[in-house]
Scaffold this motif. Sequence first.
Motif, short mmCIF file in Angstrom:
data_model
loop_
_atom_site.label_atom_id
_atom_site.label_comp_id
_atom_site.label_asym_id
_atom_site.label_seq_id
_atom_site.Cartn_x
_atom_site.Cartn_y
_atom_site.Cartn_z
N LEU A 69 0.76 -1.42 -0.14
CA LEU A 69 -0.07 0.06 0.06
C LEU A 69 0.76 1.24 0.09
CD1 LEU A 69 -2.90 -1.27 2.58
CD2 LEU A 69 -2.72 -1.02 -0.12
N GLU A 70 2.10 1.08 -0.03
CA GLU A 70 2.93 2.42 -0.08
C GLU A 70 2.72 3.32 -1.19
OE1 GLU A 70 5.29 3.95 2.08
OE2 GLU A 70 4.18 2.58 3.45
N SER A 71 2.42 2.71 -2.15
CA SER A 71 1.92 3.78 -3.43
C SER A 71 0.86 4.60 -3.45
CB SER A 71 1.82 2.70 -4.74
OG SER A 71 0.49 1.88 -4.59
N TYR A 72 0.07 4.17 -2.28
CA TYR A 72 -0.99 5.06 -1.94
C TYR A 72 -0.72 6.09 -1.01
CZ TYR A 72 -4.11 1.52 -4.13
OH TYR A 72 -4.49 0.60 -4.85
N ARG A 73 0.36 6.20 -0.49
CA ARG A 73 0.86 7.43 0.42
C ARG A 73 0.90 8.28 -0.17
NH1 ARG A 73 2.30 6.33 5.75
NH2 ARG A 73 2.63 4.25 5.49
N ASP A 74 0.21 9.69 0.56
CA ASP A 74 0.58 10.97 -0.03
C ASP A 74 1.40 11.75 0.53
OD1 ASP A 74 -0.38 12.05 2.40
OD2 ASP A 74 -2.47 12.52 1.93
N GLY A 75 1.63 13.00 0.14
CA GLY A 75 3.08 13.74 0.82
C GLY A 75 3.23 13.94 2.25
N ASP A 76 1.78 14.03 2.86
CA ASP A 76 1.59 14.22 4.20
C ASP A 76 1.75 12.72 5.16
OD1 ASP A 76 1.49 16.91 4.08
OD2 ASP A 76 -0.58 16.60 3.57
N GLY A 77 1.86 11.66 4.36
CA GLY A 77 2.24 10.47 5.27
C GLY A 77 0.94 9.59 5.29
N PHE A 78 -0.43 10.19 4.73
CA PHE A 78 -1.41 9.29 4.76
C PHE A 78 -1.65 8.52 3.54
CE2 PHE A 78 -1.85 13.36 7.26
CZ PHE A 78 -2.64 12.87 8.33
N LEU A 79 -2.44 7.32 3.86
CA LEU A 79 -2.80 6.43 2.95
C LEU A 79 -4.23 6.90 2.22
CD1 LEU A 79 -2.06 3.11 4.65
CD2 LEU A 79 -0.49 4.26 2.71
N GLU A 80 -4.12 7.32 0.84
CA GLU A 80 -5.07 7.77 0.18
C GLU A 80 -5.90 6.61 -0.34
OE1 GLU A 80 -5.95 11.84 -2.32
OE2 GLU A 80 -4.35 10.38 -2.88
N LEU A 81 -6.71 5.91 0.37
CA LEU A 81 -7.68 4.84 -0.07
C LEU A 81 -9.13 5.36 0.00
CD1 LEU A 81 -5.87 2.08 2.10
CD2 LEU A 81 -5.18 2.54 -0.12
N ASP A 82 -9.71 4.73 -1.15
CA ASP A 82 -11.26 4.74 -1.09
C ASP A 82 -11.73 3.97 -0.18
OD1 ASP A 82 -13.64 6.26 -2.84
OD2 ASP A 82 -13.93 4.13 -2.62
N LEU A 83 -12.85 4.42 0.65
CA LEU A 83 -13.58 3.59 1.53
C LEU A 83 -15.18 3.67 1.17
CD1 LEU A 83 -10.93 5.09 3.24
CD2 LEU A 83 -12.25 3.84 4.96
N ARG A 84 -15.64 2.73 0.93
CA ARG A 84 -17.09 2.68 0.63
C ARG A 84 -17.92 1.54 1.47
NH1 ARG A 84 -18.27 5.52 -4.26
NH2 ARG A 84 -16.26 6.21 -4.97
N VAL A 85 -19.13 1.86 1.79
CA VAL A 85 -20.05 1.03 2.68
C VAL A 85 -21.53 1.23 1.98
CG1 VAL A 85 -20.75 2.81 4.35
CG2 VAL A 85 -21.20 0.22 4.98
N SER A 86 -22.05 -0.12 1.92
CA SER A 86 -23.66 -0.15 1.35
C SER A 86 -24.37 -0.98 2.42
CB SER A 86 -23.50 -0.54 -0.08
OG SER A 86 -23.16 -1.99 0.13
N VAL A 87 -25.75 -0.62 2.42
CA VAL A 87 -26.78 -1.68 3.11
C VAL A 87 -27.63 -2.17 1.98
CG1 VAL A 87 -28.39 -1.84 4.98
CG2 VAL A 87 -26.33 -0.28 5.36
N ASN A 88 -27.70 -3.50 1.98
CA ASN A 88 -28.71 -3.98 1.04
C ASN A 88 -28.69 -3.48 -0.42
OD1 ASN A 88 -29.77 -5.56 3.13
ND2 ASN A 88 -31.27 -3.98 3.75
N GLY A 89 -27.25 -3.16 -0.76
CA GLY A 89 -26.79 -2.96 -2.18
C GLY A 89 -26.88 -1.26 -2.39
N THR A 90 -27.31 -0.63 -1.50
CA THR A 90 -27.53 0.79 -1.74
C THR A 90 -26.36 1.65 -0.83
OG1 THR A 90 -29.90 0.86 -1.68
CG2 THR A 90 -28.85 3.01 -1.20
N GLU A 91 -25.50 2.22 -1.70
CA GLU A 91 -24.43 3.13 -1.06
C GLU A 91 -24.80 4.03 0.03
OE1 GLU A 91 -20.75 6.00 -2.61
OE2 GLU A 91 -20.61 3.75 -3.24
#
Length: 316
Positions: A197-219
Motif C-alpha cells: 500500500l505504499e504507492s497510496y501514501r500521499d505527501g503528508d504520510g496518509f494512505l489515500e485509499l477509497d472507503l465505501r459502505v452499502s446496506v442491502n446494495g445501496t451505498e
Amino acid sequence: MRFATYSLDGEVRAGVVVGDGVHPLPPDVTVLGLVRSGLPAALEAGSSVLSGPSVPLDRVRLLPPLEPPTVRDFVAFEEHVEGVVASVSGGSGVVPEWYEAPTFYFTNPYALLGAFDDVPVPPGSRLFDFELEVAAVVGRDGSSLTPDEVEIFGYTVLNDWSARDLQRREMKVQLGPAKGKDSATTLGPWLVTADELESYRDGDGFLELDLRVSVNGTEIGQDLLSNMGWPFEELVSYASRGTWVRAGDVLGSGTCGNGGCLAELWGRGRELPPLAAGDVVEMTVEGIGTIRNTVVAGVELPPVRAARPRPRKRKR
C-alpha cells in the motif's frame, strides 16, 4: 502479500491469498506468528508456498486474519466526530480536546468475526449500527515510540458494530463505550502487508485509499482514509506513550466521515432506519478488499437489574 486465516473441514490454517485461491502455510504457522517474526521473514515464508497448490476461496470460511493481543479503536476522523456527537451525546460540533491528541478505547478481542460471518444484534439493542474503518497491525514491540520508530506490518478492513442505544446510556455516565461496542467487530478479509500500500501514501504520510459502505446494495457512505486527523504511525506512537504496544496489536482508524456510520447521518438529520435482521452490510477499501456481513437476530436476555438506591447507613 495477503495473509489470511481460514477454516476448511474444521481445520484452521493460515495461508497466502492470490487471486481466487489461498496457498496453505504449514500447520504450525499462524498469522500472528508471522507478524511477530517481522515483515521480511513473513514475506519469505509466504513466498515459499506460492509454487504449491491453492484452495479455492469459495471452499473456505475466512476467519479474522489474526488473533491480536489487544484491539484499540481510535476516533481519528473529524467529520465523523462532528456528526456522531449530535446523535450519541446530544452535543454539537467537535470538542477542542479532540484536536489536542488522538483518543481511543480498548475493544473486545474475543468478539472478532470473519469477513462474511453473520452478525447477531446485541441483546437489548434497537439501534444497531455499523462503522467503516481500516485497522493497522503493529509490526514490532515498542514503548514510547516516536512515529519514525513505528513499524506497521499491514492493514485490514474493520467494522466496529455499535449498539447506539446502549452506547448513549454508557456515555452519559462518562465512561465507555463498553457493551455498546463489544458484541462484534469484523476484521478481514485478509491482512495486506504494508509494502503493498505504499504507492497510496500521499505527501503528508496518509494512505489515500477509497472507503465505501452499502446496506442491502445501496451505498450509504464514501470517504478517503487520508482524511484522518493523524496517520497510523502517530496513532501507534501515541498508544505506546508510557506503556507498550506489541507486534500483532490491532489499531482501528475510527469511523470515516461522509456516511461511515448511520449515527453520523442521524446526527445530520438523515432519517435512516437502524440495522435489523436480514440487512447485508458490505464494506470495500481500495487496495485491501471487501467484507460482507448479514445481520441476524440476537439472543434474547432478561432486562438488566437496576441499581439499588444508595444505602444510608454510616455505622454498623
